[in-house]
Design a protein around this motif. Structure first.
Motif, PDB file in Angstrom:
ATOM      1  N   ILE A 195       0.872  -1.232  -0.174  1.00 53.19           N
ATOM      2  CA  ILE A 195      -0.005  -0.099  -0.040  1.00 53.19           C
ATOM      3  C   ILE A 195       0.739   1.289   0.060  1.00 53.19           C
ATOM      4  O   ILE A 195       0.574   2.173  -0.649  1.00 53.19           O
ATOM      5  CB  ILE A 195      -0.863  -0.128   1.194  1.00 53.19           C
ATOM      6  CG1 ILE A 195      -1.945  -1.221   1.158  1.00 53.19           C
ATOM      7  CG2 ILE A 195      -1.738   1.441   1.267  1.00 53.19           C
ATOM      8  CD1 ILE A 195      -2.716  -1.273   2.254  1.00 53.19           C
ATOM      9  N   LEU A 215      -6.813  -2.434  -1.925  1.00 57.39           N
ATOM     10  CA  LEU A 215      -7.478  -2.843  -0.757  1.00 57.39           C
ATOM     11  C   LEU A 215      -8.488  -3.919  -0.369  1.00 57.39           C
ATOM     12  O   LEU A 215      -8.578  -4.480   0.615  1.00 57.39           O
ATOM     13  CB  LEU A 215      -8.309  -1.411  -0.341  1.00 57.39           C
ATOM     14  CG  LEU A 215      -7.298  -0.274  -0.048  1.00 57.39           C
ATOM     15  CD1 LEU A 215      -8.229   0.957   0.301  1.00 57.39           C
ATOM     16  CD2 LEU A 215      -6.108  -0.481   1.039  1.00 57.39           C
ATOM     17  N   SER A 219      -8.160  -6.751   2.118  1.00 52.65           N
ATOM     18  CA  SER A 219      -9.171  -7.350   2.814  1.00 52.65           C
ATOM     19  C   SER A 219      -9.293  -8.794   3.186  1.00 52.65           C
ATOM     20  O   SER A 219      -9.682  -9.273   4.207  1.00 52.65           O
ATOM     21  CB  SER A 219     -10.401  -6.538   2.355  1.00 52.65           C
ATOM     22  OG  SER A 219     -10.063  -5.235   2.579  1.00 52.65           O
ATOM     23  N   ALA A 467     -11.813  -0.014   3.576  1.00 53.42           N
ATOM     24  CA  ALA A 467     -11.556  -0.505   2.261  1.00 53.42           C
ATOM     25  C   ALA A 467     -13.094  -0.887   1.479  1.00 53.42           C
ATOM     26  O   ALA A 467     -13.149  -0.675   0.673  1.00 53.42           O
ATOM     27  CB  ALA A 467     -10.887  -2.110   2.264  1.00 53.42           C
ATOM     28  N   VAL A 478      -5.730   5.481   1.179  1.00 50.13           N
ATOM     29  CA  VAL A 478      -4.853   4.656   1.247  1.00 50.13           C
ATOM     30  C   VAL A 478      -3.760   5.016   2.447  1.00 50.13           C
ATOM     31  O   VAL A 478      -3.349   3.856   3.073  1.00 50.13           O
ATOM     32  CB  VAL A 478      -3.895   4.196   0.069  1.00 50.13           C
ATOM     33  CG1 VAL A 478      -4.972   3.596  -1.006  1.00 50.13           C
ATOM     34  CG2 VAL A 478      -3.338   5.607  -0.519  1.00 50.13           C
ATOM     35  N   ALA A 481      -5.618   3.368   5.364  1.00 52.96           N
ATOM     36  CA  ALA A 481      -5.634   2.121   5.371  1.00 52.96           C
ATOM     37  C   ALA A 481      -4.273   1.671   6.046  1.00 52.96           C
ATOM     38  O   ALA A 481      -4.142   0.565   6.610  1.00 52.96           O
ATOM     39  CB  ALA A 481      -6.035   1.712   4.064  1.00 52.96           C
TER      40      ALA A 481
END
Length: 519
Positions: A195, A215, A219, A467, A478, A481
């Protein structure tokens, strides 16, 4: 999916911790007189200690036992005429350092003399001093011989008092938990690297996946870890029952025989027994080992609504109710009593049965079965009681009077049915704590680990929500995340002591304060 062969750090994250180069020693076997005492020495000065104690004897072959005479340093005085000496070179030792073990006769004076002689040894490579509590294990952790989960398991092993506590500690010491958590952390670090590469180089490089697609793929990995974390948290709750003890509340109306039953199970007069209603006013507790399970028994005040109930007895009933709500197992006791017309009936309290139904495990027990002359009448009474109380399970029948009488005569294998009741209790304990065969290693999960796993789960759930939100919005944050993954990986690092977890030193202080000197 991942383009980078990232190799995450496996260091302990202890760069800020000072770890000196002293050679330490201590008595590793139990204190007091014994046949053999084991004295352990760890550090770079092991050979110097040996040369001071055995000045004219050749150095023993590594991992082979040798009999040596130990002398007081710089003297011809013999301290121990026939000590067994073993030398273990680093790094494949319990501490990761050179280890010298002296197996000597276990007399108090002999042990004291050998320890005193070690303190007089001279070393050109390091200072020689007595070890602090838990310092051998601390060095094993610093030198990558144990992870923090294994250290906690070792602490549990030393404090285990029951068979089930011992089994749980052995599972935790296998290292499987640490490897599992490190595997999860590695996968999260790899995902985070992917990422962050997208964040740093998206303007200069072409990526096959959009942020939303990336993402979504991460996940899927996170979902698998979340499922596994749920299993570990469930196992932790069961393991805590083994460590802290299973709480059992004994409920019933006055004079049902609660105190007598508790005394029989505990094996001593923990509660006062009397025919006067309301004798037990407060909760009486006792701890014991039942078939390898640590248990905390609570004899409570009798529940009643009829007759005069004083303030003290009312407070006792309130405390009994609270104890039942906190218990893992509730035993609802009823009893066979004679009515005014001379017939027999089973007397019980509806609230105690309701509390029993609410508990995780419960038993309904009918005392004074000896009051009924024939089995047919007893069977009829039980059927009536079961229907009236809407019981799903068959109640157990016992007789505390027969059990007490048999303690003197010792004529029956199971007088009064008490042994059968204890066996049924043990089965309920197994139901509360058992795990499938392929999940036995999870018995080593501690409360500290569970709390960190819960924190990790929260971070991962935030990631999944981000996500999913990005998929709905068509855009992804991102940066946020990646931060969720970093926080989750840090929680796992704090479990094992690896990575850059900042509170390792604080955690070590809490864990090692439970250790004895020499461990």
């Amino acid at each position: 999916m991942f383009r980078y062969a990232l190799k995450p750090k496996t260091s302990r994250g202890i760069s800020s911790l000072s770890f000196n180069n002293d050679t330490i020693y201590a008595l590793s076997s139990a204190q007091g007189r014994a046949g053999i005492a084991v004295i352990r020495i760890s550090g770079p000065g092991c050979k110097d200690v040996y040369n001071s104690l055995c000045p004219s004897a050749p150095f023993p072959k590594p991992r082979y036992a040798a009999v040596r005479t130990l002398y007081q340093p710089f003297s011809t005085n013999i301290v121990e005429a026939s000590a067994l000496v073993l030398y273990f070179p680093s790094p494949r030792t319990v501490t990761g350092e050179d280890i010298l073990e002296l197996h000597v006769h276990g007399g108090t004076a002999t042990v004291k003399a050998v320890l005193s002689s070690i303190s007089q040894c001279a070393s050109c490579s390091s200072r020689i001093r007595y070890a602090e509590p838990g310092e051998f294990t601390k060095r094993a952790f610093f030198n990558d011989r144990l992870d923090l989960a294994q250290v906690e398991a070792l602490s549990d092993t030393l404090s285990a008092e029951t068979e089930q506590q011992r089994r749980a500690a052995v599972r935790g010491a296998s290292g499987e938990l640490g490897r599992t958590y490190e595997g999860w952390r590695t996968r999260l670090l790899l995902a985070r690297a992917e990422i962050e590469a997208l964040i740093d180089f998206s303007e200069d490089q072409h990526f096959d996946e959009s942020p939303t697609e990336l993402l979504a793929n991460v996940s899927n990995i996170v979902d698998g870890i979340l499922h596994s974390i749920g299993l570990h948290e469930m196992a932790s709750q069961r393991t805590e029952l083994l460590r802290n003890g299973i709480r059992i509340a004994l409920l019933g109306p006055p004079n049902a025989g609660k105190s007598s039953l508790m005394n029989l199970i505990v094996g001593r007069e923990a509660s006062i027994v009397s025919s006067e209603a309301g004798t037990t006013r407060d909760v009486v507790e006792a701890s014991l080992d039942i078939r390898g399970f640590l248990c905390s028994f609570a004899d409570t005040a009798g529940f009643r609504t009829e007759g005069e109930v004083g303030k003290i007895e009312e407070e006792g009933i309130r405390r009994a109710r609270k104890k039942a709500e906190e218990a893992d197992v509730v035993i609802a006791l009823a009893s066979v009593e004679k009515t005014e017309d001379g017939s027999k009936r089973i007397v019980f309290d509806e609230e105690t049965l309701r509390l029993a139904k609410m508990a995780r495990q419960s038993l309904v027990v009918v005392n004074k079965k000896d009051a009924v002359a024939d089995h047919t009448t007893l069977k009829s009474l039980l059927a009536e009681f079961k229907a009236h109380a809407s019981l799903e399970l068959e109640p157990l029948t016992i007789s505390c009077r027969e059990a007490v009488s048999a303690l003197v005569r010792d004529t029956e294998k199971d007088p009064g049915g008490i042994h059968g009741l204890i066996s049924t209790l043990a089965e309920s304990f197994t139901s509360l704590t058992a795990l499938p065969e392929d999940m036995q290693d999870l018995l080593g999960v501690t409360e500290r680990q569970r709390q960190l796993l819960a924190e990790c789960r929260g971070c991962l759930e935030d990631f999944v929500a981000e996500a999913k939100g990005s998929a709905d919005r068509g855009e992804a944050d991102v940066v946020m995340a990646a931060e969720y993954l970093r926080a989750a990986a840090n929680c796992l690092a704090r479990i094992t002591g690896r990575g850059e977890a900042g509170d390792v030193e604080e955690v070590l202080g809490v864990i090692f304060e439970k250790f004895c000197v020499g461990k």
